[in-house]
Write a protein that holds these residues in place. Structure first.
Motif, PDB file in Angstrom:
ATOM      1  N   VAL A 239      -0.685  -3.582   1.586  1.00  0.00           N
ATOM      2  CA  VAL A 239       0.770  -3.684   1.701  1.00  0.00           C
ATOM      3  C   VAL A 239       1.426  -3.687   0.323  1.00  0.00           C
ATOM      4  O   VAL A 239       2.397  -2.958   0.071  1.00  0.00           O
ATOM      5  CB  VAL A 239       1.162  -4.963   2.468  1.00  0.00           C
ATOM      6  CG1 VAL A 239       2.669  -5.128   2.512  1.00  0.00           C
ATOM      7  CG2 VAL A 239       0.588  -4.930   3.880  1.00  0.00           C
ATOM      8  N   LEU A 240       0.897  -4.503  -0.580  1.00  0.00           N
ATOM      9  CA  LEU A 240       1.484  -4.604  -1.918  1.00  0.00           C
ATOM     10  C   LEU A 240       1.284  -3.318  -2.717  1.00  0.00           C
ATOM     11  O   LEU A 240       2.159  -2.924  -3.494  1.00  0.00           O
ATOM     12  CB  LEU A 240       0.871  -5.796  -2.654  1.00  0.00           C
ATOM     13  CG  LEU A 240       1.213  -7.174  -2.072  1.00  0.00           C
ATOM     14  CD1 LEU A 240       0.400  -8.265  -2.753  1.00  0.00           C
ATOM     15  CD2 LEU A 240       2.703  -7.461  -2.212  1.00  0.00           C
ATOM     16  N   THR A 241       0.136  -2.667  -2.538  1.00  0.00           N
ATOM     17  CA  THR A 241      -0.095  -1.387  -3.214  1.00  0.00           C
ATOM     18  C   THR A 241       0.970  -0.375  -2.807  1.00  0.00           C
ATOM     19  O   THR A 241       1.563   0.306  -3.655  1.00  0.00           O
ATOM     20  CB  THR A 241      -1.487  -0.836  -2.867  1.00  0.00           C
ATOM     21  OG1 THR A 241      -2.481  -1.703  -3.403  1.00  0.00           O
ATOM     22  CG2 THR A 241      -1.684   0.559  -3.449  1.00  0.00           C
ATOM     23  N   ALA A 242       1.210  -0.265  -1.511  1.00  0.00           N
ATOM     24  CA  ALA A 242       2.210   0.687  -1.012  1.00  0.00           C
ATOM     25  C   ALA A 242       3.612   0.286  -1.467  1.00  0.00           C
ATOM     26  O   ALA A 242       4.412   1.144  -1.866  1.00  0.00           O
ATOM     27  CB  ALA A 242       2.142   0.752   0.507  1.00  0.00           C
ATOM     28  N   ALA A 243       3.912  -1.013  -1.411  1.00  0.00           N
ATOM     29  CA  ALA A 243       5.247  -1.464  -1.799  1.00  0.00           C
ATOM     30  C   ALA A 243       5.543  -1.123  -3.258  1.00  0.00           C
ATOM     31  O   ALA A 243       6.636  -0.634  -3.593  1.00  0.00           O
ATOM     32  CB  ALA A 243       5.382  -2.967  -1.565  1.00  0.00           C
ATOM     33  N   ILE A 244       4.571  -1.368  -4.146  1.00  0.00           N
ATOM     34  CA  ILE A 244       4.774  -1.047  -5.560  1.00  0.00           C
ATOM     35  C   ILE A 244       4.914   0.457  -5.752  1.00  0.00           C
ATOM     36  O   ILE A 244       5.764   0.942  -6.511  1.00  0.00           O
ATOM     37  CB  ILE A 244       3.609  -1.595  -6.408  1.00  0.00           C
ATOM     38  CG1 ILE A 244       3.634  -3.129  -6.406  1.00  0.00           C
ATOM     39  CG2 ILE A 244       3.683  -1.078  -7.847  1.00  0.00           C
ATOM     40  CD1 ILE A 244       2.414  -3.759  -7.050  1.00  0.00           C
ATOM     41  N   ALA A 245       4.087   1.229  -5.049  1.00  0.00           N
ATOM     42  CA  ALA A 245       4.152   2.687  -5.174  1.00  0.00           C
ATOM     43  C   ALA A 245       5.503   3.219  -4.705  1.00  0.00           C
ATOM     44  O   ALA A 245       6.092   4.110  -5.334  1.00  0.00           O
ATOM     45  CB  ALA A 245       3.029   3.335  -4.364  1.00  0.00           C
TER      46      ALA A 245
ATOM     47  N   ARG B 255       8.416   5.135  -6.975  1.00  0.00           N
ATOM     48  CA  ARG B 255       9.224   6.058  -6.186  1.00  0.00           C
ATOM     49  C   ARG B 255       8.419   7.130  -5.470  1.00  0.00           C
ATOM     50  O   ARG B 255       8.855   8.277  -5.356  1.00  0.00           O
ATOM     51  CB  ARG B 255      10.273   6.732  -7.077  1.00  0.00           C
ATOM     52  CG  ARG B 255      11.218   5.764  -7.747  1.00  0.00           C
ATOM     53  CD  ARG B 255      12.069   5.017  -6.735  1.00  0.00           C
ATOM     54  NE  ARG B 255      13.015   4.110  -7.363  1.00  0.00           N
ATOM     55  CZ  ARG B 255      13.841   3.313  -6.680  1.00  0.00           C
ATOM     56  NH1 ARG B 255      13.810   3.310  -5.351  1.00  0.00           N
ATOM     57  NH2 ARG B 255      14.669   2.498  -7.306  1.00  0.00           N
ATOM     58  N   GLU B 256       7.226   6.778  -4.982  1.00  0.00           N
ATOM     59  CA  GLU B 256       6.509   7.729  -4.131  1.00  0.00           C
ATOM     60  C   GLU B 256       7.290   7.908  -2.834  1.00  0.00           C
ATOM     61  O   GLU B 256       7.866   6.960  -2.304  1.00  0.00           O
ATOM     62  CB  GLU B 256       5.103   7.203  -3.803  1.00  0.00           C
ATOM     63  CG  GLU B 256       4.085   7.485  -4.863  1.00  0.00           C
ATOM     64  CD  GLU B 256       2.656   7.284  -4.363  1.00  0.00           C
ATOM     65  OE1 GLU B 256       2.457   7.160  -3.140  1.00  0.00           O
ATOM     66  OE2 GLU B 256       1.748   7.238  -5.206  1.00  0.00           O
ATOM     67  N   ASN B 257       7.286   9.135  -2.331  1.00  0.00           N
ATOM     68  CA  ASN B 257       8.021   9.384  -1.098  1.00  0.00           C
ATOM     69  C   ASN B 257       7.320   8.734   0.096  1.00  0.00           C
ATOM     70  O   ASN B 257       6.093   8.635   0.152  1.00  0.00           O
ATOM     71  CB  ASN B 257       8.164  10.882  -0.848  1.00  0.00           C
ATOM     72  CG  ASN B 257       6.833  11.574  -0.594  1.00  0.00           C
ATOM     73  OD1 ASN B 257       6.069  11.782  -1.520  1.00  0.00           O
ATOM     74  ND2 ASN B 257       6.558  11.925   0.643  1.00  0.00           N
ATOM     75  N   VAL B 258       8.119   8.273   1.030  1.00  0.00           N
ATOM     76  CA  VAL B 258       7.588   7.680   2.255  1.00  0.00           C
ATOM     77  C   VAL B 258       8.492   8.096   3.404  1.00  0.00           C
ATOM     78  O   VAL B 258       9.712   8.082   3.281  1.00  0.00           O
ATOM     79  CB  VAL B 258       7.520   6.140   2.145  1.00  0.00           C
ATOM     80  CG1 VAL B 258       8.875   5.556   1.798  1.00  0.00           C
ATOM     81  CG2 VAL B 258       7.020   5.537   3.446  1.00  0.00           C
ATOM     82  N   ASP B 259       7.898   8.526   4.506  1.00  0.00           N
ATOM     83  CA  ASP B 259       8.679   8.825   5.694  1.00  0.00           C
ATOM     84  C   ASP B 259       8.211   7.930   6.830  1.00  0.00           C
ATOM     85  O   ASP B 259       7.324   7.086   6.665  1.00  0.00           O
ATOM     86  CB  ASP B 259       8.583  10.309   6.068  1.00  0.00           C
ATOM     87  CG  ASP B 259       7.153  10.768   6.296  1.00  0.00           C
ATOM     88  OD1 ASP B 259       6.288   9.913   6.593  1.00  0.00           O
ATOM     89  OD2 ASP B 259       6.888  11.974   6.180  1.00  0.00           O
TER      90      ASP B 259
END
Length: 355
Positions: free
Chosen positions: A110-116, A121-125
């Motif tokens: 969760v934290l890895t994705a949140a920081i990314a 600013r990695e894209n997320v849909d």
């Protein structure tokens, strides 16, 4: 990497190797102190990969080392992921049951994705977000099924220390992304040697002993596969998938660990295992079906990595070129605007308009 499915397979293989480490360690190592186990695992990773790097000098090299400006990123990744993370985890485990710890360790993904997503600013849909949620939910179900839900004898301090360990590893993952074009084996070897020496130093300072030589060799061999080879594959996946997606695939590691445990100590898997496996499979499927496509502009970029002459590598060579692919050399990307499906890989770390 020619296919996104190849990159996904690399990430899942990294997760499988890492997930297998826990049951193998339980079967082979016995009651070694935690810092000793961590030190031997990391040192086995560093020595094993170092031996391969040394041997690679006598045949065709397949990668390149770190550039001066990348050393700081590697140092930060080692400090957070190889030193602070394991130390915080071991301290947290002294006052937190293993089952509760398993639940808390789901925070890393969760934290890895949140920081990314927030910092880099990695894209997320919606598909990627829901996939990540399903994978994390699977991890929670799996950990809860081991008895975490009934464990009441833990302290807030221990839980906080484990959460901080997860934050350290999340930072490590995102910092490693910054140097993922470098030779993955060099990165993993450096991490293993520094983290191994640090954890062993702590273990010896606490009066621990490594045990019989066969135990030491078993631990180092386990670390080479579960930490070393796994980390090499993780870095390669970072290069092609970005941090959040790679972290999500890596989060399925506990299912592989439980599956191997059931093979070593046969018993019928309970409902939590099947529920977790279903949730994680759903999460992986949501990620695999992702199709992120839009017109985007590549700014001028110079870097070095292993590549083939695809749409992003239409460059000339200032050296005699035999035509062999893939190959590795410094090269420049000229500005280009086009549209195609892509991940936030090393060539697509661009911003997205919100609105």
């Amino acid at each position: 990497m020619r296919s996104r499915f190849s990159a996904i397979l690399v990430a899942l293989t990294a997760a499988a190797l890492f997930g297998a480490t826990t049951p193998v360690a339980k079967a082979l190592l016995g009651p070694l102190p935690p810092f000793m186990v961590a030190g031997l695992f990391y040192l086995g990773s560093g020595f094993g990969l170092g031996a391969i790097l040394f041997g690679r000098r006598f045949w065709r090299a397949t990668g390149h080392g770190l550039r001066a400006r990348e050393i700081a990123w590697l140092g930060g990744a080692i400090a957070f992921g190889g030193v602070a993370g394991p130390a915080l985890l071991m301290l947290g485990l002294t006052s937190t049951p293993a089952a509760t710890s398993s639940l808390l360790l789901n925070l890393e993904g969760v934290l890895t994705a949140a920081i990314a997503w927030i910092v880099f600013r990695e894209n997320v849909d919606a598909s990627v977000f829901l996939g990540m949620a399903a994978i994390v939910a699977g991890g929670v179900v799996l950990a809860w099924g081991t008895g975490a839900g009934t464990a009441a004898t833990h302290t807030t301090t221990g839980a906080l220390l484990i959460a901080l360990a997860c934050l350290c590893w999340a930072i490590d993952n995102n910092l490693t992304r910054k140097i993922s074009t470098a030779d993955a084996m060099v990165i993993a070897c450096a991490k293993g040697l520094v983290a191994g020496a640090t954890n062993l130093g702590i273990a010896f300072a606490m009066g621990a002993h490594p045990g019989a030589p066969r135990i030491v060799m078993a631990a180092m061999a386990t670390g080479f596969c579960g930490y070393g080879v796994s980390l090499v594959l993780f870095v390669i996946a970072l290069r092609h998938l970005g941090t959040a997606r790679t972290g999500a695939y890596f989060s399925v590691a506990p299912v592989f660990g439980v599956a191997l445990s059931l093979a070593i100590w046969p018993q019928a898997p309970g409902a939590p295992f099947w529920i977790a496996a279903a949730l994680m499979t759903l999460g992986v499927w949501l990620h695999v079906r992702e199709r992120h496509e839009h017109e985007h502009t590549h700014e001028r970029l110079e870097h070095t990595h292993r590549h083939v002459h695809d749409a992003h590598h239409r460059h000339t060579h200032d050296f005699p070129y035999s035509g062999d692919e893939p190959h590795t050399h410094p090269h420049a990307h000229l500005p280009i605007t086009h549209s195609h499906a892509h991940f936030p890989d090393i060539h697509h770390r661009h911003s997205h308009k919100r609105g």
